[in-house]
Design a protein around this motif. Sequence first.
Motif, PDB file in Angstrom:
ATOM      1  N   THR A  77     -19.945  15.165   4.648  1.00 33.97           N
ATOM      2  CA  THR A  77     -19.520  14.350   5.778  1.00 33.97           C
ATOM      3  C   THR A  77     -20.689  13.439   6.127  1.00 33.97           C
ATOM      4  N   LEU A  78     -20.499  12.166   5.927  1.00 40.47           N
ATOM      5  CA  LEU A  78     -21.596  11.226   6.190  1.00 40.47           C
ATOM      6  C   LEU A  78     -21.899  11.127   7.674  1.00 40.47           C
ATOM      7  N   THR A  79     -23.180  11.053   7.968  1.00 35.85           N
ATOM      8  CA  THR A  79     -23.695  10.812   9.309  1.00 35.85           C
ATOM      9  C   THR A  79     -24.733   9.708   9.188  1.00 35.85           C
ATOM     10  N   PRO A  80     -25.104   9.069  10.283  1.00 37.86           N
ATOM     11  CA  PRO A  80     -26.158   8.054  10.181  1.00 37.86           C
ATOM     12  C   PRO A  80     -27.440   8.601   9.530  1.00 37.86           C
ATOM     13  N   GLU A  81     -27.816   9.813   9.889  1.00 37.58           N
ATOM     14  CA  GLU A  81     -29.028  10.397   9.309  1.00 37.58           C
ATOM     15  C   GLU A  81     -28.884  10.598   7.803  1.00 37.58           C
ATOM     16  N   LEU A  82     -27.744  11.124   7.375  1.00 39.50           N
ATOM     17  CA  LEU A  82     -27.515  11.324   5.940  1.00 39.50           C
ATOM     18  C   LEU A  82     -27.500  10.005   5.181  1.00 39.50           C
ATOM     19  N   VAL A  83     -26.838   9.008   5.750  1.00 37.30           N
ATOM     20  CA  VAL A  83     -26.758   7.708   5.089  1.00 37.30           C
ATOM     21  C   VAL A  83     -28.165   7.176   4.798  1.00 37.30           C
ATOM     22  N   ARG A  84     -29.088   7.429   5.689  1.00 35.71           N
ATOM     23  CA  ARG A  84     -30.457   6.921   5.520  1.00 35.71           C
ATOM     24  C   ARG A  84     -31.313   7.793   4.604  1.00 35.71           C
ATOM     25  N   THR A  85     -30.844   8.983   4.260  1.00 36.27           N
ATOM     26  CA  THR A  85     -31.692   9.879   3.462  1.00 36.27           C
ATOM     27  C   THR A  85     -31.154  10.185   2.072  1.00 36.27           C
ATOM     28  N   ILE A  86     -29.845  10.114   1.860  1.00 36.81           N
ATOM     29  CA  ILE A  86     -29.333  10.417   0.520  1.00 36.81           C
ATOM     30  C   ILE A  86     -29.447   9.191  -0.377  1.00 36.81           C
ATOM     31  N   ASP A  87     -29.675   9.438  -1.643  1.00 37.44           N
ATOM     32  CA  ASP A  87     -29.907   8.325  -2.564  1.00 37.44           C
ATOM     33  C   ASP A  87     -28.708   8.018  -3.460  1.00 37.44           C
ATOM     34  N   TRP A  88     -27.613   8.730  -3.288  1.00 39.24           N
ATOM     35  CA  TRP A  88     -26.494   8.536  -4.210  1.00 39.24           C
ATOM     36  C   TRP A  88     -25.387   7.632  -3.697  1.00 39.24           C
ATOM     37  N   LEU A  89     -25.519   7.078  -2.520  1.00 39.88           N
ATOM     38  CA  LEU A  89     -24.495   6.132  -2.078  1.00 39.88           C
ATOM     39  C   LEU A  89     -24.566   4.888  -2.965  1.00 39.88           C
ATOM     40  N   PRO A  90     -23.427   4.394  -3.408  1.00 39.15           N
ATOM     41  CA  PRO A  90     -23.443   3.214  -4.276  1.00 39.15           C
ATOM     42  C   PRO A  90     -24.025   2.001  -3.558  1.00 39.15           C
ATOM     43  N   PRO A  91     -24.529   1.031  -4.306  1.00 42.45           N
ATOM     44  CA  PRO A  91     -25.142  -0.151  -3.684  1.00 42.45           C
ATOM     45  C   PRO A  91     -24.153  -0.989  -2.890  1.00 42.45           C
ATOM     46  N   THR A  92     -22.877  -0.791  -3.109  1.00 45.44           N
ATOM     47  CA  THR A  92     -21.838  -1.539  -2.403  1.00 45.44           C
ATOM     48  C   THR A  92     -21.384  -0.839  -1.126  1.00 45.44           C
ATOM     49  N   CYS A  93     -21.862   0.360  -0.873  1.00 43.35           N
ATOM     50  CA  CYS A  93     -21.395   1.163   0.257  1.00 43.35           C
ATOM     51  C   CYS A  93     -21.745   0.509   1.599  1.00 43.35           C
ATOM     52  N   ALA A  94     -20.728   0.321   2.431  1.00 41.50           N
ATOM     53  CA  ALA A  94     -20.927  -0.337   3.727  1.00 41.50           C
ATOM     54  C   ALA A  94     -21.861   0.461   4.629  1.00 41.50           C
ATOM     55  N   VAL A 146     -21.715   8.203 -16.309  1.00 42.03           N
ATOM     56  CA  VAL A 146     -21.466   6.764 -16.445  1.00 42.03           C
ATOM     57  C   VAL A 146     -22.404   6.001 -15.506  1.00 42.03           C
ATOM     58  N   ARG A 147     -22.617   4.741 -15.812  1.00 44.50           N
ATOM     59  CA  ARG A 147     -23.533   3.924 -14.997  1.00 44.50           C
ATOM     60  C   ARG A 147     -22.832   3.050 -13.970  1.00 44.50           C
ATOM     61  N   TRP A 148     -21.561   2.708 -14.211  1.00 44.24           N
ATOM     62  CA  TRP A 148     -20.907   1.702 -13.372  1.00 44.24           C
ATOM     63  C   TRP A 148     -20.877   2.013 -11.878  1.00 44.24           C
ATOM     64  N   PRO A 149     -20.798   3.288 -11.427  1.00 45.96           N
ATOM     65  CA  PRO A 149     -20.737   3.488  -9.970  1.00 45.96           C
ATOM     66  C   PRO A 149     -22.034   3.106  -9.237  1.00 45.96           C
ATOM     67  N   ALA A 150     -23.117   3.034  -9.955  1.00 44.58           N
ATOM     68  CA  ALA A 150     -24.398   2.684  -9.342  1.00 44.58           C
ATOM     69  C   ALA A 150     -24.701   1.191  -9.453  1.00 44.58           C
ATOM     70  N   ARG A 151     -23.710   0.432  -9.873  1.00 43.42           N
ATOM     71  CA  ARG A 151     -23.889  -1.012 -10.054  1.00 43.42           C
ATOM     72  C   ARG A 151     -22.905  -1.799  -9.201  1.00 43.42           C
ATOM     73  N   VAL A 152     -23.234  -3.059  -8.978  1.00 46.06           N
ATOM     74  CA  VAL A 152     -22.339  -3.981  -8.272  1.00 46.06           C
ATOM     75  C   VAL A 152     -21.594  -4.766  -9.348  1.00 46.06           C
ATOM     76  N   PRO A 153     -20.261  -4.630  -9.428  1.00 49.99           N
ATOM     77  CA  PRO A 153     -19.509  -5.390 -10.438  1.00 49.99           C
ATOM     78  C   PRO A 153     -19.679  -6.899 -10.248  1.00 49.99           C
ATOM     79  N   LYS A 154     -19.627  -7.639 -11.345  1.00 51.85           N
ATOM     80  CA  LYS A 154     -19.771  -9.103 -11.266  1.00 51.85           C
ATOM     81  C   LYS A 154     -18.756  -9.713 -10.306  1.00 51.85           C
ATOM     82  N   ALA A 155     -17.523  -9.221 -10.351  1.00 58.40           N
ATOM     83  CA  ALA A 155     -16.457  -9.771  -9.495  1.00 58.40           C
ATOM     84  C   ALA A 155     -16.711  -9.501  -8.016  1.00 58.40           C
TER      85      ALA A 155
END
Length: 159
Positions: A77-94, A146-155
Amino acid sequence: MEQPSKPFWKTKPLEALSPEEWESLCDGCGRCCLVKLEEEETGDTYFTDVACFMLECHSCQCSDYEHRKRHVPDCVTLTPELVRTIDWLPPTCAYRLVADGEDLYWWHPLVSGDPDTVHQAKVSVRGKVKADDKQVGEGEWEEHVVRWPARVPKAARRR
């Protein structure tokens, strides 16, 4: 003439968001519902193309979001504190973007007004998941890295 007000994600820190605002930040991509592996020696995180069995892969929504912890006790369950400390959120994550003071991408439903743009921009997991975690044993997960979830798609890149 009155200036239009800025959207909440540009004016409020994560901690100040209402529950409705918090939930609306989720773009519905489903990337956080993919099985992730952590390398013990380095702490590096790797995504797989294996999803939680609760993820409906076409809609990219949890099949029982409100009660997901009953079915998957270790669902994060994401919290503001978790969002700032976990490293696995994708680069596109709001959540990650807002925490870092960045703006949302054009395809985010809060920007586009259309929940389908996350799929049109090829950000979601729709069509990319090979199996769920009930179909693939834990010992086989490494074969699904796979690598794609950690990347920002071109589109999906900023316009």
